[in-house]
Scaffold this motif. Structure first.
Motif, PDB file in Angstrom:
ATOM      1  N   ASP A  31       0.881  -1.059   0.018  1.00  0.00           N
ATOM      2  CA  ASP A  31      -0.079   0.034  -0.006  1.00  0.00           C
ATOM      3  C   ASP A  31       0.903   1.276   0.047  1.00  0.00           C
ATOM      4  OD1 ASP A  31      -1.975   1.891   0.218  1.00  0.00           O
ATOM      5  OD2 ASP A  31      -2.880   1.127   2.084  1.00  0.00           O
ATOM      6  N   TYR A  32       1.562   1.580  -1.110  1.00  0.00           N
ATOM      7  CA  TYR A  32       2.420   2.819  -1.231  1.00  0.00           C
ATOM      8  C   TYR A  32       1.512   3.842  -1.121  1.00  0.00           C
ATOM      9  CZ  TYR A  32       5.762   6.049  -2.044  1.00  0.00           C
ATOM     10  OH  TYR A  32       6.865   7.243  -2.045  1.00  0.00           O
ATOM     11  N   PRO A  33       0.261   4.021  -1.487  1.00  0.00           N
ATOM     12  CA  PRO A  33      -0.434   5.081  -1.527  1.00  0.00           C
ATOM     13  C   PRO A  33      -0.776   5.509   0.210  1.00  0.00           C
ATOM     14  CG  PRO A  33      -1.423   4.007  -3.151  1.00  0.00           C
ATOM     15  CD  PRO A  33      -0.263   3.063  -2.465  1.00  0.00           C
ATOM     16  N   VAL A  62       8.166  13.462 -12.513  1.00  0.00           N
ATOM     17  CA  VAL A  62       8.719  11.829 -12.920  1.00  0.00           C
ATOM     18  C   VAL A  62       8.770  10.801 -11.750  1.00  0.00           C
ATOM     19  CG1 VAL A  62      10.757  10.734 -13.943  1.00  0.00           C
ATOM     20  CG2 VAL A  62      10.199  13.214 -14.911  1.00  0.00           C
ATOM     21  N   ALA A  63       8.069   9.806 -12.141  1.00  0.00           N
ATOM     22  CA  ALA A  63       8.193   8.908 -11.007  1.00  0.00           C
ATOM     23  C   ALA A  63       7.178   9.275  -9.811  1.00  0.00           C
ATOM     24  CB  ALA A  63       9.518   8.185 -10.459  1.00  0.00           C
ATOM     25  N   ALA A  64       6.254  10.107 -10.265  1.00  0.00           N
ATOM     26  CA  ALA A  64       5.313  10.697  -9.251  1.00  0.00           C
ATOM     27  C   ALA A  64       4.537   9.775  -8.382  1.00  0.00           C
ATOM     28  CB  ALA A  64       4.332  11.590 -10.276  1.00  0.00           C
ATOM     29  N   GLY A  65       4.577   8.624  -8.513  1.00  0.00           N
ATOM     30  CA  GLY A  65       3.717   7.785  -7.690  1.00  0.00           C
ATOM     31  C   GLY A  65       2.136   8.291  -7.397  1.00  0.00           C
ATOM     32  N   THR A  66       1.619   8.810  -6.497  1.00  0.00           N
ATOM     33  CA  THR A  66       0.394   9.107  -6.260  1.00  0.00           C
ATOM     34  C   THR A  66       0.083  10.656  -6.228  1.00  0.00           C
ATOM     35  OG1 THR A  66       0.650   8.818  -3.952  1.00  0.00           O
ATOM     36  CG2 THR A  66      -0.589   7.045  -4.683  1.00  0.00           C
ATOM     37  N   GLY A  67       1.503  11.212  -6.676  1.00  0.00           N
ATOM     38  CA  GLY A  67       1.423  12.700  -6.719  1.00  0.00           C
ATOM     39  C   GLY A  67       2.036  13.426  -5.507  1.00  0.00           C
ATOM     40  N   ASN A  68       2.951  13.056  -4.901  1.00  0.00           N
ATOM     41  CA  ASN A  68       3.330  13.487  -3.647  1.00  0.00           C
ATOM     42  C   ASN A  68       3.567  14.951  -3.970  1.00  0.00           C
ATOM     43  OD1 ASN A  68       4.141  13.950  -0.911  1.00  0.00           O
ATOM     44  ND2 ASN A  68       5.971  12.582  -1.162  1.00  0.00           N
ATOM     45  N   ALA A  69       4.400  15.213  -5.145  1.00  0.00           N
ATOM     46  CA  ALA A  69       4.907  16.438  -5.425  1.00  0.00           C
ATOM     47  C   ALA A  69       4.021  16.920  -6.569  1.00  0.00           C
ATOM     48  CB  ALA A  69       6.498  16.280  -6.016  1.00  0.00           C
ATOM     49  N   SER A  83       3.860  11.534 -14.182  1.00  0.00           N
ATOM     50  CA  SER A  83       4.123  10.375 -14.935  1.00  0.00           C
ATOM     51  C   SER A  83       4.698   9.425 -14.068  1.00  0.00           C
ATOM     52  CB  SER A  83       5.038  10.690 -15.930  1.00  0.00           C
ATOM     53  OG  SER A  83       6.577  11.036 -15.583  1.00  0.00           O
ATOM     54  N   ASP A  84       4.504   8.053 -14.201  1.00  0.00           N
ATOM     55  CA  ASP A  84       5.127   7.123 -13.516  1.00  0.00           C
ATOM     56  C   ASP A  84       5.067   5.797 -14.308  1.00  0.00           C
ATOM     57  OD1 ASP A  84       5.736   6.756 -10.157  1.00  0.00           O
ATOM     58  OD2 ASP A  84       5.103   4.726 -11.120  1.00  0.00           O
ATOM     59  N   LEU A  85       5.859   4.604 -13.742  1.00  0.00           N
ATOM     60  CA  LEU A  85       5.768   3.478 -14.392  1.00  0.00           C
ATOM     61  C   LEU A  85       4.657   2.584 -13.897  1.00  0.00           C
ATOM     62  CD1 LEU A  85       7.954   1.584 -15.954  1.00  0.00           C
ATOM     63  CD2 LEU A  85       8.831   0.794 -13.851  1.00  0.00           C
ATOM     64  N   THR A  86       4.057   2.910 -12.792  1.00  0.00           N
ATOM     65  CA  THR A  86       3.143   2.019 -12.087  1.00  0.00           C
ATOM     66  C   THR A  86       1.540   2.605 -12.209  1.00  0.00           C
ATOM     67  OG1 THR A  86       4.865   1.508 -10.588  1.00  0.00           O
ATOM     68  CG2 THR A  86       2.735   0.687 -10.006  1.00  0.00           C
ATOM     69  N   PRO A  87       0.756   1.782 -13.215  1.00  0.00           N
ATOM     70  CA  PRO A  87      -0.460   2.439 -13.161  1.00  0.00           C
ATOM     71  C   PRO A  87      -1.452   2.421 -11.880  1.00  0.00           C
ATOM     72  CG  PRO A  87      -0.048   0.546 -14.753  1.00  0.00           C
ATOM     73  CD  PRO A  87       1.110   0.825 -13.968  1.00  0.00           C
ATOM     74  N   GLU A  88      -1.236   1.441 -11.243  1.00  0.00           N
ATOM     75  CA  GLU A  88      -1.861   1.336  -9.907  1.00  0.00           C
ATOM     76  C   GLU A  88      -1.666   2.491  -9.123  1.00  0.00           C
ATOM     77  OE1 GLU A  88      -0.010  -1.237 -11.241  1.00  0.00           O
ATOM     78  OE2 GLU A  88      -1.098  -2.942 -11.215  1.00  0.00           O
ATOM     79  N   LEU A  89      -0.611   3.376  -9.125  1.00  0.00           N
ATOM     80  CA  LEU A  89      -0.262   4.470  -8.337  1.00  0.00           C
ATOM     81  C   LEU A  89      -0.885   5.648  -8.960  1.00  0.00           C
ATOM     82  CD1 LEU A  89       3.396   3.688  -7.009  1.00  0.00           C
ATOM     83  CD2 LEU A  89       1.152   3.064  -5.852  1.00  0.00           C
ATOM     84  N   LEU A  90      -0.867   5.822 -10.199  1.00  0.00           N
ATOM     85  CA  LEU A  90      -1.373   6.947 -10.722  1.00  0.00           C
ATOM     86  C   LEU A  90      -2.966   6.705 -10.607  1.00  0.00           C
ATOM     87  CD1 LEU A  90       0.794   6.612 -14.298  1.00  0.00           C
ATOM     88  CD2 LEU A  90       0.996   8.286 -12.622  1.00  0.00           C
ATOM     89  N   ALA A 109       4.514   6.279 -17.954  1.00  0.00           N
ATOM     90  CA  ALA A 109       5.846   6.437 -18.665  1.00  0.00           C
ATOM     91  C   ALA A 109       7.013   5.967 -17.771  1.00  0.00           C
ATOM     92  CB  ALA A 109       6.063   8.057 -18.901  1.00  0.00           C
ATOM     93  N   ASP A 110       7.936   5.467 -18.716  1.00  0.00           N
ATOM     94  CA  ASP A 110       9.278   4.943 -17.901  1.00  0.00           C
ATOM     95  C   ASP A 110      10.137   6.116 -17.910  1.00  0.00           C
ATOM     96  OD1 ASP A 110      11.713   4.071 -17.432  1.00  0.00           O
ATOM     97  OD2 ASP A 110      11.646   2.636 -19.145  1.00  0.00           O
ATOM     98  N   ALA A 111      10.490   6.532 -16.697  1.00  0.00           N
ATOM     99  CA  ALA A 111      11.659   7.762 -16.703  1.00  0.00           C
ATOM    100  C   ALA A 111      12.704   7.709 -17.635  1.00  0.00           C
ATOM    101  CB  ALA A 111      12.069   7.673 -15.146  1.00  0.00           C
ATOM    102  N   GLU A 112      13.093   6.448 -18.026  1.00  0.00           N
ATOM    103  CA  GLU A 112      14.267   6.318 -18.907  1.00  0.00           C
ATOM    104  C   GLU A 112      13.769   6.592 -20.501  1.00  0.00           C
ATOM    105  OE1 GLU A 112      16.325   2.510 -18.287  1.00  0.00           O
ATOM    106  OE2 GLU A 112      16.900   3.403 -16.387  1.00  0.00           O
ATOM    107  N   SER A 126      11.338  15.323  -9.370  1.00  0.00           N
ATOM    108  CA  SER A 126      11.212  13.700  -9.192  1.00  0.00           C
ATOM    109  C   SER A 126      11.501  13.775  -7.651  1.00  0.00           C
ATOM    110  CB  SER A 126      11.968  13.153  -9.745  1.00  0.00           C
ATOM    111  OG  SER A 126      11.476  11.608  -9.491  1.00  0.00           O
ATOM    112  N   CYS A 127      10.592  13.318  -6.893  1.00  0.00           N
ATOM    113  CA  CYS A 127      10.605  13.419  -5.423  1.00  0.00           C
ATOM    114  C   CYS A 127      10.719  11.645  -5.107  1.00  0.00           C
ATOM    115  CB  CYS A 127       9.214  13.873  -4.936  1.00  0.00           C
ATOM    116  SG  CYS A 127       9.182  13.739  -3.113  1.00  0.00           S
ATOM    117  N   ILE A 128      11.848  11.583  -4.510  1.00  0.00           N
ATOM    118  CA  ILE A 128      12.509  10.223  -4.258  1.00  0.00           C
ATOM    119  C   ILE A 128      11.728   9.162  -5.269  1.00  0.00           C
ATOM    120  CG2 ILE A 128      12.824  10.114  -1.715  1.00  0.00           C
ATOM    121  CD1 ILE A 128       9.723   9.160  -1.212  1.00  0.00           C
ATOM    122  N   GLY A 129      11.898   9.454  -6.477  1.00  0.00           N
ATOM    123  CA  GLY A 129      11.197   8.725  -7.555  1.00  0.00           C
ATOM    124  C   GLY A 129      12.354   8.249  -8.832  1.00  0.00           C
TER     125      GLY A 129
END
Ligand SMILES: C[S@@+](CC[C@H](N)C(=O)[O-])C[C@H]1O[C@@H](n2cnc3c(N)ncnc32)[C@H](O)[C@@H]1O
Length: 290
Positions: A31-33, A62-69, A83-90, A109-112, A126-129
Motif C-alpha cells: 500500500d504505497y499510497p 517524474v516517478a510521481a507515484g500518487t502525486g506527492n510532489a 508520470s510514473d511506471l506503475t499504473p496502480e499508483l497513478l 511513462a518510464d523515466a528512462e 522527481s521526489c524519491i522517484g
C-alpha cells in the motif's frame, strides 16, 4: 494503457526490460499510497517550494507515484503532468486528486524513455522517484531533455548513508542481484554522483542535505511490520526468502536492528527516526551545453 515511446526503450536489453517489469509490479504491492500519505507526504511540498512552481508553468513530475510532489505543484498553479511506471499508483493518485477537485494529467511513462518532446516543460521534478530507474545516466538525460533551457530541475533522493539508504543496504543480501550496469537507487542521494549525472546540463546547482522526521513507529517492530506490509521493495525482499524460514527470520531481525539503531528519543521518550535526503535544484542550460 498508453504506448511508451522514446529512444532509450529501444536500446533496453532484455534484462533491463524484465527488471522494469518487475519494478512495475513491485511498486503496486502493499500500500504505497498509504505510506505516501502517512509517512513521506511532507517531501512533495518541500520540493515544490524549493523549485518555485509559478502559476501557469508546465510541470512534469517524474516517478510521481500518487502525486506527492505533483499535487502540490498543481495547487501552486502549475499545469502538471504526473508520470510514473506503475499504473496502480497513478490511478490511486488520480482518484484522490479528483476527490479534492485538483486537475492533473496522469501519464504512464518510464523515466528512462519519457514520451514528451524536448523542452516541453518549464519545471521537471522527481521526489524519491527517478532514483528507482535502473540506469541513472539514461534517466538523468531524459529529465534534462524534456526541460526547456532556462527551466528548473528539482530532485529529492534518499542518501546512501541515511535511514532509507541503510534500509536498501539491509535488504540487498535478501534480493536477487540486479543485471550488470544497474546502479543502486540511493546513489542519487550522493552529491558527487548527482552532480555528475546533471553535468553541464544544469547550472546554479544547489544541493542540501535535509532530514524527514518520522515519528510514526512506536517500536522497531512496528516499523518492520509497516514496511513488510506496505512498501513494495520490502515486500519483494520477504517474497525472495519466503521459502526459507531462517532467512525470513534474519530479515525480520535485521530490519528491527536497523530501526533500533537509528532511532533517537523524541518528545516523551517516543522513538523518532531522521530519514536523510538530498534536495537538489538547478537551472537547465541550453541543450548544446550538456
Ligand atoms: C518511492 S516511490 C515515490 C513516489 C512519489 N514521487 C512520492 O514522493 O511518493 C518511487 C516511484 O518510482 C516509480 N518508478 C520506479 N521505476 C520507475 C521508472 N523506471 N520510471 C518511472 N517511474 C518509476 C515507482 O512506480 C514509484 O511510484
Amino acid at each position: 494503457m498508453m504506448t511508451i515511446v522514446g529512444g532509450a526503450r529501444a536500446t533496453d536489453d532484455a534484462a533491463v526490460t524484465a527488471l522494469k517489469q518487475r519494478h512495475r509490479a513491485m511498486w503496486a504491492l502493499g500500500d504505497y499510497p498509504a505510506l505516501a500519505a502517512e509517512v513521506v507526504g511532507a517531501l512533495g511540498p518541500v520540493l515544490v517550494d524549493a523549485v518555485g512552481v509559478r502559476p501557469g508553468e508546465r510541470v512534469l513530475d517524474v516517478a510521481a507515484g500518487t502525486g506527492n510532489a505533483a499535487v502540490p505543484a498543481a495547487l501552486a498553479g502549475g499545469r502538471v503532468v504526473a508520470s510514473d511506471l506503475t499504473p496502480e499508483l497513478l490511478d490511486a493518485g488520480r482518484r484522490a486528486a479528483e476527490a479534492r477537485g485538483i486537475v492533473l494529467d496522469w501519464r504512464e511513462a518510464d523515466a528512462e524513455a519519457l514520451p514528451f518532446a524536448a523542452g516541453a516543460f518549464d519545471v521537471v521534478t522527481s521526489c524519491i522517484g527517478v532514483m528507482f530507474a535502473p540506469r541513472h545516466a539514461v534517466a538523468a538525460a531524459e529529465l534534462l531533455r524534456v526541460c526547456r533551457a532556462g527551466g528548473r530541475v528539482g530532485l529529492i533522493a534518499w542518501t546512501p548513508t541515511g535511514f532509507i539508504g541503510r534500509l536498501f543496504a539491509t535488504m540487498k543480501p535478501y534480493l536477487p542481484a540486479p543485471p550488470p550496469g544497474v546502479q543502486p537507487p540511493p546513489l542519487w542521494g550522493d552529491e558527487a554522483h548527482v552532480r555528475g549525472l546533471l553535468g553541464a546540463g544544469v547550472e546554479d546547482v544547489r544541493v542540501e542535505r535535509r532530514s524527514l522526521t518520522v515519528d510514526a513507529f512506536g517500536t522497531p517492530e512496528a516499523f518492520r511490520d509497516y514496511f513488510a506490509s506496505r512498501y513494495g521493495p520490502t515486500i519483494a525482499a520477504y517474497r525472495a526468502v519466503a521459502d526459507d524460514p531462517d532467512r525470513t527470520a534474519a530479515l525480520d531481525a535485521d530490519l528491527v536492528a536497523l530501526a533500533r539503531d537509528a532511532a533517537r528519543s523524541g518528545p516523551g521518550g517516543a522513538p523518532v527516526l531522521d530519514w536523510e535526503y538530498l534536495l537538489v535544484t538547478g537551472r537547465r542550460t541550453a541543450p548544446g551545453a550538456s
